[in-house]
Design an enzyme around this catalytic site. Structure first.
Site, PDB file in Angstrom:
ATOM      1  N   LYS A   1      -0.371  -4.510   3.541  1.00 56.58           N
ATOM      2  CA  LYS A   1      -1.666  -4.913   2.991  1.00 56.58           C
ATOM      3  C   LYS A   1      -1.956  -6.210   3.672  1.00 56.58           C
ATOM      4  O   LYS A   1      -1.755  -6.903   3.562  1.00 56.58           O
ATOM      5  CB  LYS A   1      -1.613  -5.085   1.856  1.00 56.58           C
ATOM      6  CG  LYS A   1      -3.087  -5.322   1.240  1.00 56.58           C
ATOM      7  CD  LYS A   1      -1.977  -5.958  -0.940  1.00 56.58           C
ATOM      8  CE  LYS A   1      -3.842  -5.786  -1.488  1.00 56.58           C
ATOM      9  NZ  LYS A   1      -3.214  -6.100  -2.241  1.00 56.58           N
TER      10      LYS A   1
ATOM     11  N   GLU B   1       7.247  -4.667   8.114  1.00 58.76           N
ATOM     12  CA  GLU B   1       7.404  -4.648   6.680  1.00 58.76           C
ATOM     13  C   GLU B   1       7.700  -3.580   5.992  1.00 58.76           C
ATOM     14  O   GLU B   1       8.724  -3.814   5.274  1.00 58.76           O
ATOM     15  CB  GLU B   1       5.969  -5.217   6.234  1.00 58.76           C
ATOM     16  CG  GLU B   1       5.722  -6.472   6.428  1.00 58.76           C
ATOM     17  CD  GLU B   1       6.073  -7.657   5.133  1.00 58.76           C
ATOM     18  OE1 GLU B   1       6.777  -6.726   3.885  1.00 58.76           O
ATOM     19  OE2 GLU B   1       5.104  -8.228   5.018  1.00 58.76           O
TER      20      GLU B   1
ATOM     21  N   LYS C   1      -3.485  -0.337   3.704  1.00 60.44           N
ATOM     22  CA  LYS C   1      -4.231  -0.684   2.965  1.00 60.44           C
ATOM     23  C   LYS C   1      -5.005  -2.761   3.786  1.00 60.44           C
ATOM     24  O   LYS C   1      -4.554  -3.058   4.185  1.00 60.44           O
ATOM     25  CB  LYS C   1      -3.764  -1.162   1.503  1.00 60.44           C
ATOM     26  CG  LYS C   1      -5.002  -1.940   0.553  1.00 60.44           C
ATOM     27  CD  LYS C   1      -4.454  -1.907  -0.841  1.00 60.44           C
ATOM     28  CE  LYS C   1      -5.428  -2.801  -1.152  1.00 60.44           C
ATOM     29  NZ  LYS C   1      -5.517  -3.164  -2.787  1.00 60.44           N
TER      30      LYS C   1
ATOM     31  N   SER D   1     -12.238  -0.974  -1.660  1.00 55.30           N
ATOM     32  CA  SER D   1     -13.261  -0.206  -2.380  1.00 55.30           C
ATOM     33  C   SER D   1     -14.709  -0.776  -1.839  1.00 55.30           C
ATOM     34  O   SER D   1     -15.871  -0.057  -1.016  1.00 55.30           O
ATOM     35  CB  SER D   1     -13.758  -1.899  -3.301  1.00 55.30           C
ATOM     36  OG  SER D   1     -13.112  -2.665  -2.661  1.00 55.30           O
TER      37      SER D   1
ATOM     38  N   TYR E   1     -11.678   6.190  -3.860  1.00 55.44           N
ATOM     39  CA  TYR E   1     -12.700   5.986  -4.969  1.00 55.44           C
ATOM     40  C   TYR E   1     -13.434   7.232  -5.252  1.00 55.44           C
ATOM     41  O   TYR E   1     -14.336   7.629  -6.118  1.00 55.44           O
ATOM     42  CB  TYR E   1     -13.538   4.825  -4.993  1.00 55.44           C
ATOM     43  CG  TYR E   1     -13.044   3.620  -5.032  1.00 55.44           C
ATOM     44  CD1 TYR E   1     -12.728   2.992  -6.079  1.00 55.44           C
ATOM     45  CD2 TYR E   1     -12.587   2.874  -4.217  1.00 55.44           C
ATOM     46  CE1 TYR E   1     -11.210   1.837  -7.114  1.00 55.44           C
ATOM     47  CE2 TYR E   1     -11.888   1.766  -4.362  1.00 55.44           C
ATOM     48  CZ  TYR E   1     -10.937   0.945  -5.301  1.00 55.44           C
ATOM     49  OH  TYR E   1     -10.059   0.377  -5.593  1.00 55.44           O
TER      50      TYR E   1
END
Ligand code: PBG
Length: 320
Positions: free
Chosen positions: A193, A230, A245, A271, A310
């Site tokens: 992320k 990670e 992300k 978003s 979304y």
């Protein structure tokens, strides 16, 4: 002569030879549920997205399930915030009530996931608790995440989304869940992320109190190899699903993780990625419906098994 165009000649041939597809089951719909509102509230920077009441959340989960969407990811927007995000731990707090309502509405038709983080609940907006110098205290935050996990699993979430980027979070949460008997609650690790300006509209959606940025815990956008580090840590600590992300500007990272991971790799079209296309389309500059599909297809091609977007419910309806 080699003629690659032979397989592009008709729609039927193209469909037959497509390397990847998008199916409703690949999609996850993020949903916001807010405390203390009586009507759904539009999020201005995300046209078509609202902060739900518990009642309208139930309808949104039902619509997603009816469209064949694979899962929903819930984010809570509390009325009151404090330094430790204590509202997140309240078993009848907004996110936990949302989880219970979503599980009932889904009735096994899709998986219910919840965001396991503190940023929506803290008055400083960081994803963890702060030490005396105002830095995010990794290890004290882990203890909070362990408590959050047990509460969210108790509310019935199928999968917990670990989005805080604290070191060791997957292992600590796995151990806490196992100790409490929640051996079947799965963990979605936000493995890679990145610190990103693409999260801007989300922070409006959850009314984030953040000043500054998250660069001391989220990944540096300059780093590709570090994402594999990670990944190996998250796999070792027991992640069931791993995620990259944002999505569009990190497709190299998606491909890297997909090449190594023995567990599902997902991508989160965040978003700002949604807002950018929506805004350009509202101006007549981009074809919204075409890009909704193309942008998600591109992530599948990069190696994402699942995509948080979304547009999930609308896209699934169109694919059905
Ligand atoms: C943190 C979290 C964030 C998003 C999902 N989980 C915000 C952040 O890191 O600032 C962003 C999602 C989006 O932009 O759509 N709990």
């Amino acid at each position: 002569m080699q003629r690659p165009r032979r397989l592009r000649r008709t729609a039927a041939l193209r469909r037959l030879t497509a390397e990847v597809t998008v199916a409703p089951a690949n999609l996850v719909q993020p949903l916001f549920v807010a405390d203390g509102i009586t009507e759904p509230e539009p999020v201005p920077s995300m046209p078509g997205v609202v902060r739900h009441t518990v009642d309208s959340l139930v309808e949104a989960v039902d619509a997603a399930a009816a469209a064949g969407v694979g899962g929903v990811m819930l984010f809570g927007v509390p009325r009151e915030r404090d330094a430790t995000g204590s509202a997140a731990l309240d078993p009848v707090g907004i996110l936990n009530r949302g989880i219970e309502a979503a599980v009932t509405s889904a009735a096994g038709r899709l998986a219910v996931m919840s965001d396991l983080c503190l940023d929506e609940f803290t008055d400083h907006g960081h994803c963890g608790v702060l030490d005396d110098n105002g830095n995010v205290d990794n290890d004290r935050t882990l203890a909070c995440y362990a408590d959050l996990a047990v509460v969210q699993a108790g509310a019935g979430a199928d999968i917990l989304g670990l989005s805080g980027m604290m070191d060791g979070q997957v292992g600590v949460v796995r151990a806490a869940l196992d100790d409490a008997g929640f051996i079947d609650t799965a963990l979605l690790a936000y493995t890679a992320k990145y610190t990103s300006a693409w999260y801007g509209p989300f922070r409006e959606a959850v009314d984030s109190q953040l000043q500054g940025d998250r660069a001391t815990y989220q990944q540096d956008p300059a780093n590709r190899r570090e994402a594999v580090r990670e990944l190996l840590l998250d796999l070792d600590e027991g992640a069931d699903i791993v995620m990259v992300k944002p999505a569009s500007t990190y497709q190299d990272v998606i491909a890297d993780l997909a090449a190594v991971s023995d567990r599902p790799v997902w991508a989160y079209q965040v978003s700002g990625e949604y807002a950018a296309i929506e805004a350009a389309a509202a101006n007549g500059w981009l074809d919204r419906d075409a890009l909704m599909f193309e942008s998600v297809l591109g992530l599948r091609r990069a190696g994402a098994d699942g995509v948080l977007t979304y547009w999930a419910t609308e896209l699934a309806q169109r694919l059905q």
